[in-house]
Enzyme design. Structure first.
Site, PDB file in Angstrom:
ATOM      1  N   ASP A   1      12.992   5.368   3.303  1.00 61.69           N
ATOM      2  CA  ASP A   1      11.924   4.403   3.165  1.00 61.69           C
ATOM      3  C   ASP A   1      11.487   4.042   4.579  1.00 61.69           C
ATOM      4  O   ASP A   1      12.209   4.290   5.537  1.00 61.69           O
ATOM      5  CB  ASP A   1      12.502   3.185   2.447  1.00 61.69           C
TER       6      ASP A   1
ATOM      7  N   LYS B   1      -5.941 -13.761   1.417  1.00 64.02           N
ATOM      8  CA  LYS B   1      -5.526 -12.842   2.480  1.00 64.02           C
ATOM      9  C   LYS B   1      -5.057 -11.561   1.825  1.00 64.02           C
ATOM     10  O   LYS B   1      -4.548 -11.569   0.698  1.00 64.02           O
ATOM     11  CB  LYS B   1      -4.416 -13.457   3.341  1.00 64.02           C
TER      12      LYS B   1
ATOM     13  N   ASP C   1      12.834   0.863  -3.532  1.00 60.52           N
ATOM     14  CA  ASP C   1      13.566   2.083  -3.229  1.00 60.52           C
ATOM     15  C   ASP C   1      14.641   2.371  -4.257  1.00 60.52           C
ATOM     16  O   ASP C   1      15.286   3.413  -4.216  1.00 60.52           O
ATOM     17  CB  ASP C   1      14.227   1.967  -1.853  1.00 60.52           C
TER      18      ASP C   1
END
Lengths: 370, 1049
Positions: free
Chosen positions: B302, B479, B738
């Site tokens: 990752d 945002k 992951d």
């Protein structure tokens, strides 16, 4: 023999120096212990075998083994051994009729006489063996068919032998002592030896029957049922093995101390042989104190009371006379093996020396450019 | 078995703790103690502070005034922040009079989803309906915090709780070594059966001869005579199987288990894996895979939190096109802007109004919580700062600190932003009963009413809040990633900001854009209604919410962008270099943007300057006018030609990037293209694409897959795992996204990072940092593989030469299943006499010392592809075993051609025979191991010589006593008598020496080429030629908002 380097890795705290200080704070840290074992840094000896280090070892082995081998071979060759097959397969054999007419029920023992000649005189103590061939004393059914507790004088085992003894456990409703197939098939030929001297008279040769069994067997492992010196009383309530002529307490009429389970012939028989062709110690002919040989060369007569049938399973019976050396009976195998291995090692040593030499030069030349 | 038993016992204890602890249940207005396993759905449960919830509860009542409670779900998803949960709105305070029905969906494992409805029946009124969402649901396993007491009604219990549903048993991972063992075992099973068959056949052939079956001296029992012939044959066959069964090394499994269990401690004990920052070392969840670490061919890593630190720092921001850089930032960071053109604008400022708006936006638009310890003073005494907030201290330098302020958030970016705003004078004070308080530059407290939070999700890649200021304006702050913000703002504003965003992105920062919008009263009313409706919906709530969100978040105006730095992990580049040197292919799988990921790859030296990149992304696909499929097809063929066909034939494992055997290729693919490659189902050539893709990837030095969804990560791993040669794969990651690939790969490694513990809990091994991977693979993996491989081969060998003499003996005992060795020897052989040395060996052996292994990554290739457990080596050991077995048996056989072996003429029997063979056997196999041992610690000395001494001692002891419990005293004084015979001594010495002779010869002939000779030189050269690593702290990465856990374009 090995090039070795002692690789004691020092305890290094350098790597984690900073962290160990930081960790020793308020929190009880889970930091692993910095011990040599846990960090797989135990000091270790790391031997490296190379041609150079093994080489001397090969020579040493060769140099030790070859003399030992020669010694073994010589002493084996010096052992005098005489064998005679008295089974009586051949019609010309003296025991042919005994073997042929064998019957379990016959009451009169069949005796046969086998003359033979010793070409060499036997100097030291002579050991008399009987040998059997194609007799599977190591058959599983046979090996386990015994009761060691009974043989050790255990009274309850005497009257109630182990199931392993089947089908030789009871007869006529009484327990058999000693029970089992091994005891039942006790070798019961009687062998006697006569020296026929020059004028034709036959002199019996004294055969000692003490010391043929392992001392520990005779004195510890085998014991008569206790409490009574009179063995016939001690064995009361038991039956003799079916193939036996006499009960166990009458195995040796000549020596009352050699009766019952501690009869040495019986003990020897009870130690089952490793292979189907085997020999067992029967008698010992002690060396006479004077200088005459134990068995001088000449004519002998072997008298056999033929009680033991082997033809039904194509077996053979032998009588063996042998002297003994420090390595035991005659057996050229060890000597030959030692000489061979010793020579191989020596040869390999030479080969390795050559290879080592060559490799070294190559290695050196290769190193030079570097 | 022992380790499993131990683990089971621990589990049992834990089970009892969980299932049997007392909880308080309200029944008929009384408080009753119940065991937690007896809670039924519908029970009203009382939970006090710091207790964990016994089942999934709907929060009915809280002791807090604002009808909220705080929980931490650390044990569920690892997030240690306090989450706020709300009671069902408008509910009677008196629970006794509450009469309601709850409708909820079927139990499902998603921790963050829950849909339900509560019908509250009031006397003679129409039932009121309340919607229930995840904010009302308290999950089993979570802990109540900062709240004295709550009442909740159980909705899911037992196996239906979300926690239980999430606890899917990990599929059993089996290592390649275990597969080899099973293959070898099959061979030995065949040997066993054929041995038994041969013996049975020969037995009946032999018995058919006259007088052999039942001679007069050895009659059968009546029962034996009565048994049916075929039944007898069958039982004979079985007896032979029993007699020879020791050839199947059952004890090996025990020893292998022990080795793995004990061996894994060396990983947890390794102080090099200890990270002072988190005060933790490595963690081993599965000890079964130690040796697999030495076999890894592919590493899937990752990016965020693994290659990079996920330790965010606010670097700069851009307000209305003007760059603001925090000046007090440490000097190393300043180096970066020197060459940048726009830096000259640094002095220029945007209007104060814009500036403050931007900072307010940063302060308001987030889900960060202020750690309550400072606000409420509840646990002031423990001054521990929450781990999420390690960098808090320096934030106080800029703004005069009133108190130490801790922020808690699920994403470190948010903390970084809030702290960034603090540097510029706007401090977020906290959220209290829907009011956000901000301390502005003038030290005034501004209050904003929080109306709605439009949560972040990976698809939208942005989040918004709707607040109402004191002056009554309703504001929306948003945002998000540039790609998701730019289309939603006025285009004329975009250009000024875009430049900054792109520059920041290439510098390796993670960028976020901030926008706002003033909502008119009507707009707000509409949005509010929409949101409430959507939240109440029982079906498709997610979709409906999404639609409303999208409607609201339009027409905003862009105010600025932020840049947050995510540093590379320590020694990330060195680690990657070492892995590549070890012949391991490294694939980066990330949800991040391609540019960001690519720069990380360069920084980690996965891509070198001369690496030719083959790109297969949406961008390259959209080059021409042709359809994507056609273009994909073309590109695949082109790359395939380049990377596979034109590449020089690959010498297994020898070519490596810096050996410059030819052009290096790097491959880049993104999630969308990948799904085209993999799921091109209707067309027949989908599998062909897959093959092409795989072949290209396998010929590239590194592969970068960006914009990956968690599931796609797993897909990739699975694809490689199942490709030709089934290579061993390893996945390493730190986040929940992951987990799928960690579970999928052969070996899953979790990083104890900042994104919760999910990855750690699902991994097989967990280490604190990426750099630890190097030692884990190169040293531990290598050693464990060699150890266990040797262990396995040795076990097969020692049992083969143990049982072969027994087999040969059958030819001499009338095939009667007579054992050669005494029963005690048979059972003790594997348990006592020969087990300890090999166990010690398999735990301590270092055929090459650890430092050398770490310095020479190439050594790892020597054991690649299961090198020590191939059929060749297996054959060698088998031949060795057969050779030894033959030697032992026939050596003694020839000795026994005259059994008079003592100097008093007495003879030896069958048990002496067996004992001599056995003595030779025990000494030979132990000394054979001694020859193989390269690393003699005192433990090795102790167990090897101790085992032999124990054998001698035991034999004396066993033969020295008449054992009352034995029916047969077979070995009585056999051993002692054997030792009194010179011939026996001589044959034992001879046979041991002869057995080891070929071994010694082989060692000697092999050694000159062996690793030792080379090691010394290589150590020196590698020390000298070691490139000094470029600073890996260099921030080369950017990451945009979304990144973690989600892709989706």
């Amino acid at each position: 023999m090995m090039a070795s380097s002692y690789n004691a890795k020092e305890e290094d705290g350098h790597h984690s120096g900073a962290s160990s200080h930081g960790a020793a704070g308020a929190v009880k840290s889970k930091k692993p212990d910095n011990t040599a074992f846990k960090q797989q840094r135990l000091p270790a000896w790391q031997p490296i075998l190379t041609a150079g280090t093994v080489l001397p070892a090969f020579f040493v082995i060769g140099l030790i083994f070859i003399p030992i081998g020669i010694g073994l071979f010589v002493s084996s060759n010096n052992i005098k051994e005489f064998q005679i097959d008295y089974t009586g397969v051949d019609i010309s054999s003296p025991c042919y009729s005994c073997a042929k007419n064998f019957s379990w029920n016959s009451t009169t023992p069949c005796v046969c006489y086998v003359p033979f000649t010793l070409n060499q005189s036997f100097e030291s103590n002579v050991f008399m063996y009987y040998g059997l061939s194609n007799f599977y004393q190591n058959h599983r059914r046979y090996v386990k068919s015994r009761d060691d507790s009974q043989l050790n004088g255990d009274r309850s085992a005497l009257t109630n032998p182990s199931k392993e003894c089947e089908p030789y456990r009871t007869s006529d409703g009484l327990p058999i002592a000693p029970c089992g197939a091994i005891a039942n098939s006790l070798f019961n030929d009687t062998l006697e030896l006569y020296h026929i001297d020059s004028n034709g008279t036959s002199n019996p040769i004294p055969l000692a029957k003490k010391g043929i069994a392992w001392w520990t067997d005779k004195h510890v492992k085998f014991r008569n049922p206790g409490g009574n010196n009179n063995l016939s009383v001690a064995f009361h309530g038991t039956n003799k093995p079916v193939n036996w002529r006499n009960p166990v307490y009458e195995l040796d009429p000549s020596d009352p101390e050699n009766n019952g389970f501690i009869n040495e012939d019986f003990i020897v028989w009870m130690r089952t042989a490793a292979l189907p062709t085997f020999r067992k110690l029967y008698r010992i002919i002690q060396k006479k104190p004077n200088t005459t040989p134990t068995l001088p060369s000449g004519k002998y007569l072997l008298t056999i009371t033929y009680n033991y049938p082997v033809l039904s399973f194509d077996g053979r019976k032998r009588m063996i006379l042998s002297t003994i050396s420090w390595m035991g009976g005659k057996n050229p195998f060890l000597g030959i093996a030692y000489i061979t291995v010793g020579s191989i090692c020596f040869f390999l040593g030479v080969v390795l020396l050559i290879i080592h030499h060559k490799y070294d030069t190559r290695n050196n030349s290769a190193d030079i450019p570097n | 078995m022992l380790p499993q038993g131990y683990e089971d016992w621990l589990r049992h204890k834990a089970d009892n703790e969980v299932n049997k602890y007392q909880v308080k249940v309200l029944e008929d207005g009384r408080r009753i103690q119940k065991e937690s396993e007896k809670i039924k759905v519908g029970d009203v449960v009382e939970v006090e502070e710091d207790e964990t919830f016994p089942c999934d509860l709907i929060l009915l009542q809280s002791s807090r005034d604002d009808d909220t409670c705080f929980v931490t779900t650390a044990s569920l998803d690892g997030e240690s922040n306090h989450k706020t949960h709300y009671t069902v709105p408008d509910i009677e305070k008196d629970l006794e009079s509450l009469n309601a029905t709850i409708e909820c969906e079927q139990p499902q494992p998603d921790l963050y989803k829950f849909v339900g409805r509560m019908h509250i029946d009031k006397n003679d009124q129409e039932p009121a309906v309340r919607s229930l969402g995840p904010e009302n649901l308290l999950l089993k396993g979570a802990t109540l915090k900062n709240t004295q007491k709550i009442y909740g009604v159980a909705v899911y219990t037992g196996m239906e709780t979300k926690m239980a549903l999430n606890y899917q048993g990990k599929s059993q991972k089996r290592s390649a070594v275990e597969k080899s063992i099973n293959a070898f075992l099959l061979v030995y099973l065949c040997i066993l059966v054929s041995k038994a068959l041969v013996c049975t056949t020969l037995k009946y052939v032999w018995q058919s001869k006259d007088g052999q079956d039942e001679p007069w001296y050895n009659e059968k029992t009546q029962r034996e005579k009565d048994t049916n012939l075929y039944l007898k044959m069958f039982t004979d066959f079985l007896s032979f199987m029993v007699l020879f069964n020791f050839i199947i090394p059952v004890s090996m499994y025990v020893t292998v288990e022990m080795q793995k269990f004990l061996g894994s401690f060396f990983i947890t004990w390794d102080k090099d894996f200890f990270d002072p920052e988190i005060q933790e070392g490595a963690l081993v969840n599965t000890s079964d895979l130690n040796e697999e670490l030495g076999q890894v061919e592919y590493v899937f890593t990752d990016k965020t939190g693994t290659l990079t630190q996920n330790n965010m720092e606010f670097i700069e921001c851009c307000i209305d096109g003007f760059q603001y850089k925090y000046r007090d930032a440490s000097s190393e960071l300043d180096g970066f802007c020197v060459t940048d053109g726009p830096v000259s604008k640094l002095q220029q400022k945007a209007g104060r109004e814009k500036e403050e708006l931007f900072l307010r936006a940063l302060c308001l638009c987030h889900t960060v919580q202020v750690k309550e310890s400072t606000d409420q003073g509840q646990s002031q005494q423990d001054g521990l700062i929450d781990q999420v907030d390690g960098l808090e201290v320096d934030a106080g330098l800029f703004h005069p600190p009133q108190e130490q302020r801790g922020f808690i958030a699920s994403s470190p970016d948010e903390v970084a932003l809030v702290k960034g705003a603090m540097r510029y004078g706007f401090t977020f004070l906290g959220l209290e009963s829907k009011t956000m308080k901000i301390l502005n530059r003038n030290n005034d407290v501004e209050m904003y009413e929080l109306l709605h939070v439009l949560n972040f999700d990976p698809v939208r890649r942005r989040m918004s809040v709707i607040v109402r200021s004191k002056s009554g304006d309703t504001l929306l702050f948003c945002k998000g990633a540039d790609s998701s913000i730019f289309p939603r703002v006025r285009q004329e504003e975009v250009e000024r900001i875009r430049m900054h965003v792109e520059r920041n992105a290439t510098e390796g920062y993670r960028t976020l854009c901030v926008a706002y919008k003033i909502l008119s009263a009507e707009e707000y009313a509409q949005a509010d209604a929409g949101l409430r409706d959507a939240r109440l919906a029982l079906q498709d709530r997610e979709e409906k919410l999404m639609t409303v969100y999208n409607q609201v978040e339009t027409g905003m105006s862009l105010i600025g962008a932020t840049a947050v730095e995510d540093r590379l992990q320590e020694e990330a580049a060195e680690t990657m270099e070492a892995l590549q040197g070890a012949g391991i292919k490294v694939w980066v799988l990330t949800g991040d943007k391609m540019e960001t990921a690519k720069s990380t790859c360069y920084a980690c030296r996965l891509f070198q300057r001369n690496t030719e990149l083959l790109e297969l992304t949406v961008r390259t696909l959209e080059d021409g006018e042709r359809s994507r499929e056609v273009r994909l097809h073309e590109l695949l063929l082109e790359y395939h030609k380049k990377a596979v066909q034109d590449a020089p034939p690959v010498k297994a494992g020898v070519n490596r990037s810096w050996s410059s055997a030819g052009q290096d290729y790097g491959f880049i693919i993104d999630g969308a293209t990948l799904s085209m490659v993999l799921n091109n189902s209707p067309e027949s050539n989908s599998s062909r694409y897959k093959n092409l893709f795989l072949q290209i990837c396998q010929n590239c030095t590194s592969v970068l897959c960006c914009r990956m969804a968690p599931l796609q990560k797993a897909q990739i791993v699975k694809m490689v795992k199942n490709s030709k040669g089934s290579p061993i794969t390893l996945s390493i990651g730190d986040g929940a996204n992951d987990v799928s690939m960690i579970l999928e790969a052969h070996v899953g490694i979790g990083i104890k990072g900042k994104e919760g513990r999910q990855a750690v809990r699902n991994s097989d091994y967990a280490v604190p940092k990426l750099k630890h991977l190097k030692k884990l693979l190169l040293a531990h993996g290598h050693l464990y593989y060699v150890r266990i491989a040797h262990l396995v081969q040795y076990f097969f060998y020692k049992n083969l030469c143990f049982i072969l003499p027994q087999f040969l003996y059958q030819f001499f005992c009338g095939y009667s299943q007579q054992p050669l060795y005494d029963a005690a020897y048979l059972t003790m052989y594997n348990i006592c006499f020969t087990s300890m040395p090999i166990l010690a060996y398999s735990l301590l052996e270092q055929h090459i010392c650890i430092e050398v292994l770490l310095d020479n990554a190439t050594l790892y290739r020597e054991i690649a592809k299961n090198a020590v457990l191939r059929w060749g080596t297996f054959l060698y050991w088998t031949v060795l075993g057969v050779f030894h077995g033959l030697l032992f048996f026939f050596g003694v056989r020839f000795l026994f051609s005259n059994p008079a072996l003592q100097d008093n003429g007495q003879v030896f029997g069958n048990w002496s025979y067996g004992t001599i063979v056995f003595t030779v056997l025990v000494f030979t196999v132990t000394l054979k191991l001694a020859l193989d041992t390269r690393h003699w610690t005192w433990i090795n000395h102790f167990v090897i010589w101790g085992s032999l001494a124990f054998y001698v001692f035991f034999s004396f002891f066993w033969g020295g006593i008449i054992w009352p419990f034995l029916r047969q005293q077979r070995l009585y004084f056999v051993f002692a008598n054997m030792l009194s015979s010179v011939s026996a001594w001589l044959v034992i010495i001879l046979l041991i020496l002869l057995s080891l002779l070929p071994e010694i010869l082989l060692v000697v002939f092999r050694k000159p080429r062996g690793p030792h000779a080379r090691q010394k030189k290589m150590v020196q050269s590698s020390v000298g030629g070691h490139q000094s690593p470029r600073s890996s702290a260099r921030p080369l990465l950017m990451r945009t908002f979304s990144d973690e856990s989600n892709t989706v374009i």
